[in-house]
Design a protein around this motif. Structure first.
Motif, short mmCIF file in Angstrom:
data_model
loop_
_atom_site.label_atom_id
_atom_site.label_comp_id
_atom_site.label_asym_id
_atom_site.label_seq_id
_atom_site.Cartn_x
_atom_site.Cartn_y
_atom_site.Cartn_z
N LYS A 1 0.86 -1.18 0.00
CA LYS A 1 0.00 0.00 0.00
C LYS A 1 0.90 1.23 0.00
O LYS A 1 1.71 1.41 0.90
N ARG B 1 1.07 5.50 -0.43
CA ARG B 1 0.27 6.71 -0.22
C ARG B 1 0.62 7.70 -1.31
O ARG B 1 1.78 8.04 -1.51
N THR C 1 0.16 11.47 -3.13
CA THR C 1 -0.18 12.87 -2.90
C THR C 1 -0.99 13.36 -4.09
O THR C 1 -1.08 12.67 -5.12
N SER D 1 -7.99 5.26 -2.09
CA SER D 1 -8.87 5.78 -1.04
C SER D 1 -8.91 7.30 -1.07
O SER D 1 -8.13 7.96 -1.78
N ASN E 1 -7.84 9.30 1.10
CA ASN E 1 -6.60 9.92 1.59
C ASN E 1 -5.41 9.60 0.69
O ASN E 1 -4.28 9.90 1.05
N GLY E 2 -5.65 8.99 -0.47
CA GLY E 2 -4.59 8.75 -1.44
C GLY E 2 -3.88 7.41 -1.31
O GLY E 2 -2.93 7.16 -2.04
N THR E 3 -4.35 6.53 -0.44
CA THR E 3 -3.72 5.22 -0.30
C THR E 3 -4.19 4.30 -1.42
O THR E 3 -5.39 4.18 -1.68
N GLU F 1 -5.26 1.16 -2.26
CA GLU F 1 -5.80 0.02 -1.50
C GLU F 1 -5.70 -1.28 -2.27
O GLU F 1 -5.63 -2.35 -1.69
#
Length: 163
Positions: free
Chosen positions: A22, A24, A26, A132, A134-136, A138
């Protein structure tokens, strides 16, 4: 020699698919200028903060074509809840448009107008990322799959519910 070949083939088969890592992203990682099939420009980064289903495909790609009916069903089910972004690669816009029209697919497709950022660049077609709010990332899936499945619904439903 034959055993080595079969083992290599099995290893290749099982190494493709869902990536468990996973990462993250931006908003800058999603900075990708796109043009839809009607000629309108958009930037993928504008969808940051939403659940994103990002799919890279091409009409000449047999695995891409195989997963299209299930992608259409998923789009129909979630189109008002998540951002679907389909990006047709390595083909003229008319080929994409004709394939979608002939297949009765209604999801929005785009062409790339800028360099694809490294973190979301596909290694093969099809490639799908579920991102997601928040930028993850998944889920990252290289290769075809049936997207009209309970595990996908559960993942999307959980991401939609998260703030």
């Amino acid at each position: 020699m034959r055993k080595v070949f079969l083992f290599s083939l099995l290893l290749l088969f099982f190494s493709c698919g869902t990536k468990s890592e996973k990462i993250r992203l931006t908003k800058e990682d999603l900075n990708l200028v796109l043009t839809d099939l009607a000629g309108n420009h958009t930037n993928l980064a504008d969808a940051y903060g939403e659940v994103i289903f990002l799919n890279y495909w091409a009409s000449w790609c047999p695995p891409c074509r195989a997963e299209m009916p299930s992608v259409q069903q998923l789009y129909h089910r979630y189109k008002d809840q998540i951002k679907f972004v389909f990006i047709s690669l390595e083909e003229p816009v008319e080929d994409s448009k004709n394939y979608l029209e002939q297949g009765g697919f209604s999801f929005p497709s785009h062409q790339v107008e800028s360099v694809i950022p490294t973190k979301i660049k596909p290694a093969s077609l099809p490639t799908t990322l579920i991102i997601s709010k928040n930028g993850t990332v998944e889920l990252k899936k290289g290769g075809a799959r049936d997207w009209n499945q309970k595990d996908v619904y559960e993942l999307l439903d959980s991401l939609i519910q998260k703030k």
